[in-house]
Write a protein that holds these residues in place. Sequence first.
Motif, PDB file in Angstrom:
ATOM      1  N   LEU A 406       0.844  -1.197   0.000  1.00 45.69           N
ATOM      2  CA  LEU A 406       0.000   0.000   0.000  1.00 45.69           C
ATOM      3  C   LEU A 406       0.874   1.240   0.000  1.00 45.69           C
ATOM      4  CD1 LEU A 406      -2.649  -1.181   2.633  1.00 45.69           C
ATOM      5  CD2 LEU A 406      -2.695  -1.449   0.128  1.00 45.69           C
ATOM      6  N   VAL A 407       0.433   2.278  -0.714  1.00 41.22           N
ATOM      7  CA  VAL A 407       1.204   3.501  -0.868  1.00 41.22           C
ATOM      8  C   VAL A 407       1.227   4.268   0.442  1.00 41.22           C
ATOM      9  CG1 VAL A 407       1.371   5.710  -2.073  1.00 41.22           C
ATOM     10  CG2 VAL A 407       0.726   3.641  -3.334  1.00 41.22           C
ATOM     11  N   ILE A 408       2.462   4.637   0.878  1.00 39.91           N
ATOM     12  CA  ILE A 408       2.625   5.476   2.067  1.00 39.91           C
ATOM     13  C   ILE A 408       2.934   6.909   1.658  1.00 39.91           C
ATOM     14  CG2 ILE A 408       3.952   5.805   4.188  1.00 39.91           C
ATOM     15  CD1 ILE A 408       4.527   2.824   4.174  1.00 39.91           C
ATOM     16  N   SER A 409       3.830   7.058   0.666  1.00 40.52           N
ATOM     17  CA  SER A 409       4.235   8.386   0.196  1.00 40.52           C
ATOM     18  C   SER A 409       4.096   8.434  -1.317  1.00 40.52           C
ATOM     19  CB  SER A 409       5.682   8.687   0.610  1.00 40.52           C
ATOM     20  OG  SER A 409       5.810   8.700   2.013  1.00 40.52           O
ATOM     21  N   TRP A 410       3.675   9.664  -1.832  1.00 41.90           N
ATOM     22  CA  TRP A 410       3.493   9.893  -3.281  1.00 41.90           C
ATOM     23  C   TRP A 410       3.758  11.377  -3.486  1.00 41.90           C
ATOM     24  CZ3 TRP A 410       1.594   6.145  -6.845  1.00 41.90           C
ATOM     25  CH2 TRP A 410       1.328   6.602  -8.128  1.00 41.90           C
ATOM     26  N   ASN A 411       4.998  11.742  -3.917  1.00 37.20           N
ATOM     27  CA  ASN A 411       5.379  13.156  -3.922  1.00 37.20           C
ATOM     28  C   ASN A 411       4.780  13.892  -5.122  1.00 37.20           C
ATOM     29  OD1 ASN A 411       6.969  12.234  -5.995  1.00 37.20           O
ATOM     30  ND2 ASN A 411       8.852  13.206  -5.262  1.00 37.20           N
ATOM     31  N   ARG A 412       5.082  15.204  -5.203  1.00 33.62           N
ATOM     32  CA  ARG A 412       4.484  16.058  -6.223  1.00 33.62           C
ATOM     33  C   ARG A 412       4.944  15.660  -7.639  1.00 33.62           C
ATOM     34  NH1 ARG A 412       4.961  22.083  -3.376  1.00 33.62           N
ATOM     35  NH2 ARG A 412       3.646  21.582  -1.556  1.00 33.62           N
ATOM     36  N   MET A 413       6.228  15.312  -7.797  1.00 33.93           N
ATOM     37  CA  MET A 413       6.699  14.932  -9.134  1.00 33.93           C
ATOM     38  C   MET A 413       5.989  13.670  -9.624  1.00 33.93           C
ATOM     39  SD  MET A 413       8.491  15.861 -11.640  1.00 33.93           S
ATOM     40  CE  MET A 413       9.436  17.177 -10.890  1.00 33.93           C
ATOM     41  N   ALA A 414       5.663  12.739  -8.711  1.00 32.39           N
ATOM     42  CA  ALA A 414       4.883  11.553  -9.104  1.00 32.39           C
ATOM     43  C   ALA A 414       3.496  11.950  -9.586  1.00 32.39           C
ATOM     44  CB  ALA A 414       4.795  10.577  -7.937  1.00 32.39           C
ATOM     45  N   GLU A 415       2.888  12.969  -8.927  1.00 30.65           N
ATOM     46  CA  GLU A 415       1.592  13.452  -9.378  1.00 30.65           C
ATOM     47  C   GLU A 415       1.682  14.029 -10.785  1.00 30.65           C
ATOM     48  OE1 GLU A 415       0.503  16.230  -6.372  1.00 30.65           O
ATOM     49  OE2 GLU A 415      -0.443  14.711  -5.083  1.00 30.65           O
ATOM     50  N   GLN A 416       2.743  14.851 -11.063  1.00 31.90           N
ATOM     51  CA  GLN A 416       2.875  15.492 -12.363  1.00 31.90           C
ATOM     52  C   GLN A 416       3.150  14.480 -13.475  1.00 31.90           C
ATOM     53  OE1 GLN A 416       5.852  18.572 -12.054  1.00 31.90           O
ATOM     54  NE2 GLN A 416       4.819  19.604 -10.334  1.00 31.90           N
ATOM     55  N   TRP A 417       4.009  13.522 -13.233  1.00 29.84           N
ATOM     56  CA  TRP A 417       4.374  12.539 -14.267  1.00 29.84           C
ATOM     57  C   TRP A 417       3.233  11.571 -14.561  1.00 29.84           C
ATOM     58  CZ3 TRP A 417       9.949  10.221 -13.768  1.00 29.84           C
ATOM     59  CH2 TRP A 417      10.902  11.228 -14.046  1.00 29.84           C
ATOM     60  N   LEU A 418       2.736  10.974 -13.478  1.00 25.36           N
ATOM     61  CA  LEU A 418       1.859   9.819 -13.640  1.00 25.36           C
ATOM     62  C   LEU A 418       0.380  10.211 -13.753  1.00 25.36           C
ATOM     63  CD1 LEU A 418       3.631   7.467 -11.091  1.00 25.36           C
ATOM     64  CD2 LEU A 418       3.940   7.590 -13.566  1.00 25.36           C
ATOM     65  N   GLY A 419       0.020  11.406 -13.302  1.00 24.03           N
ATOM     66  CA  GLY A 419      -1.361  11.861 -13.464  1.00 24.03           C
ATOM     67  C   GLY A 419      -2.284  11.460 -12.340  1.00 24.03           C
ATOM     68  N   TRP A 420      -1.808  10.765 -11.321  1.00 30.28           N
ATOM     69  CA  TRP A 420      -2.615  10.424 -10.147  1.00 30.28           C
ATOM     70  C   TRP A 420      -2.182  11.311  -8.995  1.00 30.28           C
ATOM     71  CZ3 TRP A 420      -0.716   6.143 -13.033  1.00 30.28           C
ATOM     72  CH2 TRP A 420      -1.694   5.386 -13.680  1.00 30.28           C
ATOM     73  N   SER A 421      -3.141  11.817  -8.220  1.00 24.87           N
ATOM     74  CA  SER A 421      -2.818  12.655  -7.067  1.00 24.87           C
ATOM     75  C   SER A 421      -2.465  11.791  -5.891  1.00 24.87           C
ATOM     76  CB  SER A 421      -4.007  13.564  -6.723  1.00 24.87           C
ATOM     77  OG  SER A 421      -5.127  12.757  -6.295  1.00 24.87           O
TER      78      SER A 421
END
Length: 801
Positions: A406-421
């Motif tokens: 399960l996801v614990i951390s998901w930084n801002r660059m991951a949001e920009q690249w992958l399209g999931w918040s």
Amino acid sequence: MHTDTRPPLLSRQRLSVWILLGTLLSALLPLIICLTMIGSYSEHKARQHVLAQLRQEGDDIADELVQRLWFHSSAVRALINWTLLERNQPGASHVNEQRHFAQLQHNNPQFLWLALVSPEGKILQASNPALLGKTLPRLPRQQQQAEVRGPFPSLFGPLPGPRQQRAELLLFIPSPLLDSRWFVAALDWELLIQFLPNMLMQRANWPRSEMLLLDPEYRILFSLPQHDSRQLTPELVAAIRQADAEAKPVAWHHGQRWFSLMVPMMSATNLIIPDWQLVMRESEKNGLREWQLLEDKLVITALLALIVLSGLAYRLSRHLARPLETLQASLEDPAQQSVPEVSGYYEAWLLSRVLAELQTFEREQRLALVSLNQTLELQVGERTAELTNVLQHATHAFISLDPQGLVISWNRMAEQWLGWSAEQRQGQRLPESMLSAEVNLWLRQWLVQLKDPQPSRVSQQREVQLTSAQGETIPAQLVVWSSQAGTHFRLNLILDDIRERKAAQQALQASRHQLQTITDNMPALIAYIDRDLRFQFVNATLRHWYGIEPSQAIGASMASLLAPEVYPLMRTQAEAALQGETRRFERTQWLHGQLRHLHTIMLPEHGDDGTIKGLFVLTQDITTRKQLELDLQQQAFADTLTGLPNRRAMEEQLPAALARADRTGHPLALLFMDLDGFKAVNDTWGHDAGDEVLRQFASRIRAQIRETDQLFRLAGDEFTLLLENLNDAPGDARRIADKILIAMQQPFCLDAAQVVLSSSIGIALHFPGMDRDAEQLLAAADDAMYRAKHSGKNRSCLAGE
């Protein structure tokens, strides 16, 4: 909560045991060494004593046996004299002589029989009529009358007639008479040796020792006590002699070991005794009995000493270990708050003081560690918040998963690249469409490792293809590693966008392909070598020249690719180029069965910091150019008409010849020659005929000189001849000139006619140390040639005459 840290019972040996063992070993080792040395020395002395006793007994027996033989030999001498007297009495006859022999034998019972024997060994007369006509098996050689007085050998052999029960073996004591016949007495063997048992029984060590009497073939003639009559082997006899020298026992027939020695029979009189030998022996058990008793006493004494020493060592170990045992009991007792101060000796008291101070220091350190732990927990919280802020603003996508995925951390660059918040993915699994099935399986294996109490901390990376929420494919570099925060583990993922790097790699690969294509079609070997002298680039010429594929050469060392005869030069040049110097050099090498000339340039590559990164190597085949240079050089120094060296070649070689003459001490001569009447040949039959005359003239001169002599054509009909290493310079030079003049007497055969020409020869000599150069020597020879021509031609003239 108290933890029992005491070692299990008997897990370590106590100090008292080590002290006891050390004390016993320190005393036992010297004791064992002393006992071993004493035992070895006493055993050696005992062996020598046994052999000395046996040697004394053997010498006594041998002396007594020789005396008995001498006594019986004296009796034979008396019987010979008596027989001679009886044979010379008036009225002596054959019957009386036989009766006389029987009476002699009756009066001398120590002899079994007496006989008169012919020189051939036949018994002519005997005290026993049954022996008449018999032949003795052994007899001494024929004696001259001057040798009748002896001494005579004593022979041992069997009785020729029927044997008696008591005389299985006999001793022959022959003596020659004046008429070349022999007087023989057969000694009774039992009478000869009957003294031996009594003699041995008088010895102190009887019946421990034994005696054997041997004949020359090592058969047992007599033994005490009685043995079988088997023959001793030569190996056993050699072992007995060797054991006598080394004072060691010998294993006999049945495996029993005996101290043995051989005593030869020697006589101090004029009696020549049989070649017998005495063997004295005594069993090893009997011989070393006294030494074994001494050894038993030494062992008992050592055991008693060890028992006493063990008691003393035990008391000493207990005394030394008691204070330490007190300290041990206090340390193992949980209720004991402090280490007591012990007495006994200084070291134990000092140890108790140190342990007490260490116990106090431990309490203080525990309190300090509690305070430090609280401070560190606060700092960890601050650092965690700071790290979270850094990861949120990082230029790479960062994702962290718990052991369940399960996801614990998901930084801002991951949001920009992958399209999931981050809100969408928090507490959720990774989208199945984001990664390929293979990468998802690989990540699940990492998650399984997180459930291990000791998961792997080694990071791994690989290139992957990401698919964003909008369906865009993004090449990325994925780095995975696990981390621990307290008792919790997590799986961390860093994603790096490598689209620009992929594009640069494709452009670089295209550029490399273009460069490889260009260089592969160049008529030269092009390569790049790094500082470790390993090939990083090479064109297709490598395949054409050496049959090696360029792909196989990449990463290979220069030593593995180059031929052994080429590698040393190439390595020397490469090392110089790595110092920053451009190298240009030529070399020769066999390629495809031909010797080729190669020209190589090594150009160093300088980095931005000024260091040498590697070498560019360009090698060209210049064989055609080299051959052209050699042809031009040969044409410049050779005469095209005769093939001889020309004036230019002579001008280069003549100074060198003068220097060699000065260095070696051998004189040289220079002959200057031309053809008398040559101009008339050209005028009458033309220049082609003149050229043919010049070629034949050169051929005739070469036939008269040595291979080491040098012939030159200067111009027209002028020739010079250089003669080196002469012994008699004037005489050798004139002899060569005369041979040339004789050869000129034969006519020259031309197409148009036959002509007869002569030659005028001028000779100039150079001796070591003369102050004259090449031009002066040539001028002197030229002047001498003109003097010969003016003197009537067809002759030679020596310069200076």
